[in-house]
Design an enzyme around this catalytic site. Structure first.
Site, PDB file in Angstrom:
ATOM      1  N   THR A 199      -0.459   1.957   3.295  1.00 33.47           N
ATOM      2  CA  THR A 199      -1.876   2.278   3.084  1.00 33.47           C
ATOM      3  C   THR A 199      -2.618   1.021   2.638  1.00 33.47           C
ATOM      4  O   THR A 199      -2.014   0.137   2.036  1.00 33.47           O
ATOM      5  CB  THR A 199      -1.950   3.359   1.988  1.00 33.47           C
ATOM      6  OG1 THR A 199      -1.487   4.581   2.546  1.00 33.47           O
ATOM      7  CG2 THR A 199      -3.353   3.556   1.443  1.00 33.47           C
ATOM      8  N   ASP A 230      -3.314  11.473  -1.304  1.00 34.62           N
ATOM      9  CA  ASP A 230      -4.210  11.119  -2.413  1.00 34.62           C
ATOM     10  C   ASP A 230      -5.324  10.171  -1.993  1.00 34.62           C
ATOM     11  O   ASP A 230      -6.383  10.144  -2.625  1.00 34.62           O
ATOM     12  CB  ASP A 230      -3.400  10.457  -3.533  1.00 34.62           C
ATOM     13  CG  ASP A 230      -2.720   9.185  -3.053  1.00 34.62           C
ATOM     14  OD1 ASP A 230      -2.142   9.205  -1.946  1.00 34.62           O
ATOM     15  OD2 ASP A 230      -2.780   8.172  -3.763  1.00 34.62           O
ATOM     16  N   GLY A 253       1.676  10.380  -2.136  1.00 34.61           N
ATOM     17  CA  GLY A 253       0.403  11.007  -2.460  1.00 34.61           C
ATOM     18  C   GLY A 253       0.483  12.280  -3.286  1.00 34.61           C
ATOM     19  O   GLY A 253      -0.357  12.521  -4.159  1.00 34.61           O
TER      20      GLY A 253
HETATM   21  N1  ASP Z   1      -0.735   7.580  -0.478  1.00 32.46           N
HETATM   22  C1  ASP Z   1      -0.637   7.802   0.924  1.00 32.46           C
HETATM   23  C2  ASP Z   1      -0.495   9.272   1.203  1.00 32.46           C
HETATM   24  O1  ASP Z   1       0.173   9.956   0.455  1.00 32.46           O
HETATM   25  C3  ASP Z   1       0.486   7.106   1.556  1.00 32.46           C
HETATM   26  C4  ASP Z   1       0.520   5.633   1.299  1.00 32.46           C
HETATM   27  O2  ASP Z   1       0.107   5.166   0.249  1.00 32.46           O
HETATM   28  O3  ASP Z   1       0.956   4.918   2.186  1.00 32.46           O
HETATM   29  O4  ASP Z   1      -1.019   9.725   2.185  1.00 32.46           O
END
Ligand code: ASP
Length: 354
Positions: A199, A230, A253
């Site tokens: 992300t 998240d 998340g």
């Molecule tokens: N936080 C992101 C999610 O849960 C994933 C990530 O940080 O790559 O969708």
């Protein structure tokens, strides 16, 4: 003075902590930027020097773009957008082009952006046609009627706003498709195939003392049933408030949502002037203002990340405070990250030991 008078007039004997909190100090002209490209299981052993150099170059390019905005007197919101746009277009990161695949073999993108000046925010989830979801999130802020749009409705709004679209093929890359196939074939979880989450996010302080935060992601490999992480959730993966800090998160998340990570960090810092954080004992008061020092911000971010870990979640955050402190905190072996400040800091890093 005025506050005490108002409190007395209202017959209140004790001010709520939130009103008693002193303003967070910002030195006119100081600016600061931190970015991330995901946290996860990253080790030198499973990365070639060439690959490492490519990631560092990509992070530096995004950092430079955001820093140029801030150095030139631009807004924190513009700096966040500039840095994230480049990472969304870079297939190495799990956002925009290069997003992970859903169970059904598509890409569903999430993004959020928040302006610390007035806490206006825009978020989108499950978009499949918008080339740069961060621009759509920004359009939601500008429009101002709503905060969070989803799926086909968000896309209809994007068309109304004239936001650029892209064919499904634009987002799809082979390594991400292989990750989905491996997950299905070996009955693995997303955590097994998403060793690095990927992300992207940015947090910025501009010369006027305004904060902003933004995050963009494809979510987790093999996500289904309209799962939302998240990243686009204001308060979980993204938050900005001039009174405290700007945060962007990355990681598992589900856990970040349960802890309300980004808002939790900001709230603890907002209350730093009260006794709540006396244990850190390093917020230096100057003329009635509280200086959110790097040490203090780090202590708070680490404490909140420890809660995430306690529940079973991995990941990290980037935080920028009005003092200019730009902090990383993560409980994984690495996080793609970078920071630049008006004090001359300019660095990118990947592994925990850097
Ligand atoms: N936080 C992101 C999610 O849960 C994933 C990530 O940080 O790559 O969708």
């Amino acid at each position: 003075m005025t506050r005490s008078f108002t409190a007395l007039a209202l017959g209140l004997f004790a001010l709520p902590a939130v009103l008693a909190t002193p303003a967070a100090a910002h030195e006119e002209g100081a600016w600061s930027l931190a970015i991330h490209g995901g946290a996860g299981t990253l080790s030198r052993a499973n990365m070639t020097p060439e690959r490492e150099a490519q990631y560092e170059a990509a992070l530096q390019t995004a950092l430079d773009a955001g820093a140029a905005v801030l150095r030139g007197g631009g807004t924190a919101m513009d700096a966040v957008e500039a840095a994230i746009l480049l990472m969304e277009d870079d297939p190495k990161f799990n956002a925009g082009r290069g997003a992970v695949f859903t169970w059904e073999g598509g890409n569903e993108l999430d993004a959020a952006v928040m302006d610390g000046r007035d806490r206006s925010a825009g978020a989108v989830t499950g978009v499949t046609e918008t080339k740069n979801p961060i621009l759509l999130a920004r359009a939601v802020v500008r429009d101002g009627r709503h905060v969070f749009l989803s799926g086909p409705g968000a896309e209809e709004f994007a068309r109304d706003q004239g936001i650029e679209t892209a064919e499904p093929a634009w987002f799809q890359t082979e390594p991400r498709r292989e990750a989905l196939e491996r997950m299905k074939a070996d009955r693995l979880s997303a955590y097994d195939v998403d060793h690095k989450f990927g992300t992207v996010g940015a947090v910025a302080l501009d010369q006027s003392g305004n904060l902003a935060a933004g995050t963009s992601t494809g979510g987790m490999t093999g996500k289904r049933w309209g799962r939302i992480g998240d990243a686009p959730m204001v308060g979980a993966g993204t938050y900005a408030d001039n009174r405290s800090c700007a945060v962007s998160a990355t990681g598992a998340g589900e856990y970040f949502i349960r802890v309300g990570v980004a808002h939790e960090i900001c709230t603890r810092l907002r209350l730093a002037g009260s006794t709540a954080l006396a244990e850190f004992d390093n917020g230096v008061r100057e003329g009635g203002e509280i200086m959110l020092t790097e040490k203090l911000v780090e202590g708070v971010a680490d404490a909140v990340l420890a809660e995430v870990k306690q529940l079973g979640g991995d990941g990290g955050v980037i935080v920028v405070a009005p003092s200019g402190a730009a902090v990383f905190s993560f409980n994984t072996s690495g996080m793609y990250r970078g920071r630049a400040t008006s004090e001359g800091i300019n660095e990118v890093a990947i592994f925990a030991e850097e």
